[in-house]
Design an enzyme around this catalytic site. Structure first.
Site, PDB file in Angstrom:
ATOM      1  N   ASP A  61      -8.083  -2.155  -0.941  1.00 42.77           N
ATOM      2  CA  ASP A  61      -7.611  -1.661   0.355  1.00 42.77           C
ATOM      3  C   ASP A  61      -6.709  -2.649   1.085  1.00 42.77           C
ATOM      4  OD1 ASP A  61      -9.365   0.542  -0.092  1.00 42.77           O
ATOM      5  OD2 ASP A  61     -11.014  -0.682   0.661  1.00 42.77           O
ATOM      6  N   LYS A 107      -1.711  -2.050  -0.496  1.00 40.66           N
ATOM      7  CA  LYS A 107      -0.743  -2.278  -1.581  1.00 40.66           C
ATOM      8  C   LYS A 107       0.320  -1.189  -1.626  1.00 40.66           C
ATOM      9  CE  LYS A 107      -4.231  -2.249  -4.492  1.00 40.66           C
ATOM     10  NZ  LYS A 107      -5.403  -2.412  -3.629  1.00 40.66           N
ATOM     11  N   ALA A 128      -9.374   4.967  -6.409  1.00 38.91           N
ATOM     12  CA  ALA A 128      -8.338   4.369  -5.565  1.00 38.91           C
ATOM     13  C   ALA A 128      -7.797   5.458  -4.643  1.00 38.91           C
ATOM     14  CB  ALA A 128      -7.210   3.851  -6.436  1.00 38.91           C
ATOM     15  N   GLY A 129      -7.188   5.050  -3.574  1.00 40.03           N
ATOM     16  CA  GLY A 129      -6.590   6.072  -2.718  1.00 40.03           C
ATOM     17  C   GLY A 129      -5.533   5.454  -1.852  1.00 40.03           C
ATOM     18  N   HIS A 130      -4.381   6.094  -1.795  1.00 43.48           N
ATOM     19  CA  HIS A 130      -3.439   5.626  -0.785  1.00 43.48           C
ATOM     20  C   HIS A 130      -2.742   6.793  -0.124  1.00 43.48           C
ATOM     21  CE1 HIS A 130      -1.398   4.811  -4.712  1.00 43.48           C
ATOM     22  NE2 HIS A 130      -0.650   5.756  -4.222  1.00 43.48           N
ATOM     23  N   GLN A 161      -7.509  -1.071  -6.627  1.00 36.45           N
ATOM     24  CA  GLN A 161      -8.615  -1.910  -6.144  1.00 36.45           C
ATOM     25  C   GLN A 161      -8.126  -3.356  -5.936  1.00 36.45           C
ATOM     26  OE1 GLN A 161      -9.668   0.032  -9.249  1.00 36.45           O
ATOM     27  NE2 GLN A 161      -9.900   1.652  -7.756  1.00 36.45           N
ATOM     28  N   THR A 199     -15.894  -2.960  -9.648  1.00 37.17           N
ATOM     29  CA  THR A 199     -15.577  -1.696 -10.303  1.00 37.17           C
ATOM     30  C   THR A 199     -15.618  -1.941 -11.809  1.00 37.17           C
ATOM     31  OG1 THR A 199     -14.065   0.192 -10.269  1.00 37.17           O
ATOM     32  CG2 THR A 199     -13.042  -2.008 -10.241  1.00 37.17           C
ATOM     33  N   THR A 247     -13.576   7.620   0.580  1.00 35.35           N
ATOM     34  CA  THR A 247     -14.931   8.020   0.994  1.00 35.35           C
ATOM     35  C   THR A 247     -15.134   8.051   2.509  1.00 35.35           C
ATOM     36  OG1 THR A 247     -15.657   5.729   0.877  1.00 35.35           O
ATOM     37  CG2 THR A 247     -15.937   7.061  -1.127  1.00 35.35           C
ATOM     38  N   ASP A 273      -0.631  -7.587  12.487  1.00 37.68           N
ATOM     39  CA  ASP A 273      -0.677  -7.063  13.862  1.00 37.68           C
ATOM     40  C   ASP A 273      -2.107  -6.834  14.353  1.00 37.68           C
ATOM     41  OD1 ASP A 273      -0.312  -5.106  11.705  1.00 37.68           O
ATOM     42  OD2 ASP A 273      -0.758  -3.630  13.268  1.00 37.68           O
ATOM     43  N   GLY A 331       2.700  -3.367  10.638  1.00 34.27           N
ATOM     44  CA  GLY A 331       2.446  -1.976  11.022  1.00 34.27           C
ATOM     45  C   GLY A 331       2.622  -1.076   9.812  1.00 34.27           C
TER      46      GLY A 331
HETATM   47  P1  IMP Z   1     -16.482   2.456  -8.433  1.00 36.91           P
HETATM   48  O1  IMP Z   1     -15.110   1.937  -8.708  1.00 36.91           O
HETATM   49  O2  IMP Z   1     -16.472   3.850  -7.853  1.00 36.91           O
HETATM   50  O3  IMP Z   1     -17.398   2.333  -9.617  1.00 36.91           O
HETATM   51  O4  IMP Z   1     -17.142   1.548  -7.271  1.00 36.91           O
HETATM   52  C1  IMP Z   1     -17.508   0.199  -7.503  1.00 36.91           C
HETATM   53  C2  IMP Z   1     -17.219  -0.664  -6.288  1.00 36.91           C
HETATM   54  O5  IMP Z   1     -15.809  -0.764  -6.122  1.00 36.91           O
HETATM   55  C3  IMP Z   1     -17.756  -0.118  -4.970  1.00 36.91           C
HETATM   56  O6  IMP Z   1     -18.131  -1.204  -4.143  1.00 36.91           O
HETATM   57  C4  IMP Z   1     -16.562   0.591  -4.359  1.00 36.91           C
HETATM   58  O7  IMP Z   1     -16.638   0.668  -2.963  1.00 36.91           O
HETATM   59  C5  IMP Z   1     -15.453  -0.344  -4.804  1.00 36.91           C
HETATM   60  N1  IMP Z   1     -14.148   0.324  -4.913  1.00 36.91           N
HETATM   61  C6  IMP Z   1     -13.727   1.154  -5.888  1.00 36.91           C
HETATM   62  N2  IMP Z   1     -12.465   1.557  -5.666  1.00 36.91           N
HETATM   63  C7  IMP Z   1     -12.070   0.974  -4.533  1.00 36.91           C
HETATM   64  C8  IMP Z   1     -10.840   0.970  -3.796  1.00 36.91           C
HETATM   65  O8  IMP Z   1      -9.825   1.600  -4.171  1.00 36.91           O
HETATM   66  N3  IMP Z   1     -10.844   0.216  -2.665  1.00 36.91           N
HETATM   67  C9  IMP Z   1     -11.909  -0.518  -2.266  1.00 36.91           C
HETATM   68  N4  IMP Z   1     -13.057  -0.564  -2.922  1.00 36.91           N
HETATM   69  C10 IMP Z   1     -13.149   0.174  -4.046  1.00 36.91           C
END
Ligand code: IMP
Length: 434
Positions: free
Chosen positions: A13, A16, A39-41, A232, A247, A309, A341, A423
């Site tokens: 997070d 990136k 992952a999520g962006h 990640q 992860t 999440t 910021d 920002g």
């Molecule tokens: P998993 O990747 O779902 O197996 O989660 C394992 C750990 O990695 C957990 O603590 C998640 O919160 C963390 N995690 C997985 N993907 C991300 C991400 O994209 N950003 C931040 N934390 C992540």
């Protein structure tokens, strides 16, 4: 001939996506090479907000090829959802997306295993996964006998394979439940439904599936410019992170080669992304965590809630011991400091420059998670700055104390700062060297 990597140096997070977007403008190909729909962006394009998990954000640029390489674990339903949303909005993806036939596929049993095993009771604290089936899919990949790759979806024996795996998983799943109560909640897998669903997913994915390794190696020969997008952060790396609170992929710099299939000598530039502070989602030690109103203030100002999440992120001061470790591990050539910021308005700001472990001062990042859980951060306190800086576009115009903060951070980590983000928008980026 060159490739640039963007690697998160903390626990993920690090924003990136914004730097990937910036560097995509100079690239022919953007490659995701590990992780999955964990992952999520968020990308804002044409005034519309898109949440992407698997498809690289390069997809918004018609001249750039977006590649999901072999090290990624693909949830077909999730990637098809992204494809549909992009298509509906008129984004041209037919010629621009390529998915590796070697990538492993996430099935419903992986998500169920994730649910059952996340809090196995073996350790005092749960891993706190994203429940996307990531760990179980990688486990099957390494275990081989019950794994299915994208290319396997098109083989005639695919339905039979699924039936056999379902029979095995229907026996093993109840045994994975940590308690009788949880076991009661395990429902048997419906093999025929899974075969039907995944056959339909496979058909819809077919135009995008191919041999990514050959494609990338040809691109190397053709002197294409590539951008490799890490998911990640390095401290979540399965080998070099805070195991077992990590992860299941190599999310530090070490994963680039294995996940993409590119030769190591091709990588010329590694941009290490850090926030100006630190955050973490899920369980595990976090030495500089602030469980007080300072932490809450960072969470509020930085909107620190998970993209995937929506969980509130744990927040703390910048940990230069950790960032020095991960930037060296990944061979970072420079740092990009994000969300500076957010730190405006603090009277003082802290940088963790060393740890105290059992009464001794250390400057290395402990390999043992229990040692890390015991360390006490040693801070260097610097004067803060009161000015809002979200409108600043040149480094020289930053308040002196903000510059001093960046310079000290860079000194302790041991890498130059090439980009500073103040920002979310593209314009709110101070580029010293691109
Ligand atoms: P998993 O990747 O779902 O197996 O989660 C394992 C750990 O990695 C957990 O603590 C998640 O919160 C963390 N995690 C997985 N993907 C991300 C991400 O994209 N950003 C931040 N934390 C992540």
């Amino acid at each position: 001939m060159s490739a640039t990597c963007v690697i998160g140096l903390q626990w993920g997070d690090e924003a990136k996506g914004k730097i990937v977007d910036l560097l995509t403008a100079q690239s022919d190909i953007v490659v995701r090479y590990q992780g999955g729909a964990n992952a999520g962006h968020t990308v804002v394009f044409g005034g519309v907000k898109y949440k992407l998990s698997l498809i690289p954000s390069g997809i918004f640029r018609p001249e750039v090829k977006s590649v999901v390489a072999s090290g990624v674990v693909v949830d077909p339903e999730a990637i098809l959802g992204e494809i549909e949303r992009l298509r509906d909005s008129g984004v041209e993806i037919e010629k621009n997306l390529l998915i590796s036939d070697r990538a492993h596929v996430i099935f419903p049993w992986h998500k169920e295993e994730d649910r059952l095993m996340n809090d196995s009771g073996v350790r005092s604290e749960a891993i706190g996964t994203t429940m996307r089936g990531i760990g179980p899919c990688y486990r099957d990949k390494v275990g081989r006998s019950t794994a299915i790759r994208i290319g396997d979806l098109y083989r005639p024996d695919f339905p039979e394979k699924v039936r056999k795996i379902c029979a095995l998983k229907n026996r093993s799943l109840p045994g994975m439940a940590p308690t009788d109560e949880v076991r009661e909640t395990v429902k048997p897998l419906d093999a025929e439904k899974i075969v039907a669903d995944y056959t339909s997913y496979a058909e819809r994915l077919k135009p995008f599936v191919g041999d990514v390794v050959n494609y990338l190696l040809d691109a190397v020969d053709a002197n294409k410019k590539m951008l490799l997008e890490g998911a990640q952060g390095s401290l979540l790396d399965v080998d070099y992170g805070t195991f077992p609170y990590v992860t299941s992929s190599n999310s530090s710099g070490v994963g680039v080669i294995a996940g993409s299939g590119l030769p190591a000598t091709f990588i010329k530039r590694v941009v290490g992304i850090v926030k100006a502070y630190t955050t973490r989602v899920g369980g595990g030690p976090f030495p500089t965590e602030l469980k007080n109103d300072v932490g809450q203030r960072i969470r509020d100002r930085g909107n620190e809630y998970g993209t995937v999440t929506r969980r509130p992120r744990r927040c703390g001061w910048f940990d230069a011991v950790a960032a020095r470790y991960t930037s060296r591990l990944g061979g970072a050539t420079e740092l990009s400091v994000m969300l500076l910021d957010v730190l405006s308005g603090f009277e003082e700001v802290n940088i963790c420059v060393a740890y105290e472990l059992d009464g001794k001062r250390i400057t290395y990042f402990p390999s043992d998670v229990d040692d890390l859980a015991r360390v006490v951060p040693i801070y260097e306190t610097l004067p803060g700055w009161s000015e809002e800086i979200d409108g600043v576009t040149s480094y020289d115009d930053l308040p002196t104390n903000a510059k001093n903060y960046l310079e000290r951070l860079s000194q302790v980590v041991g890498k130059p700062v090439s980009i500073v983000s103040v920002g979310p928008s593209r314009e709110q980026t101070i580029v010293r060297n691109l």
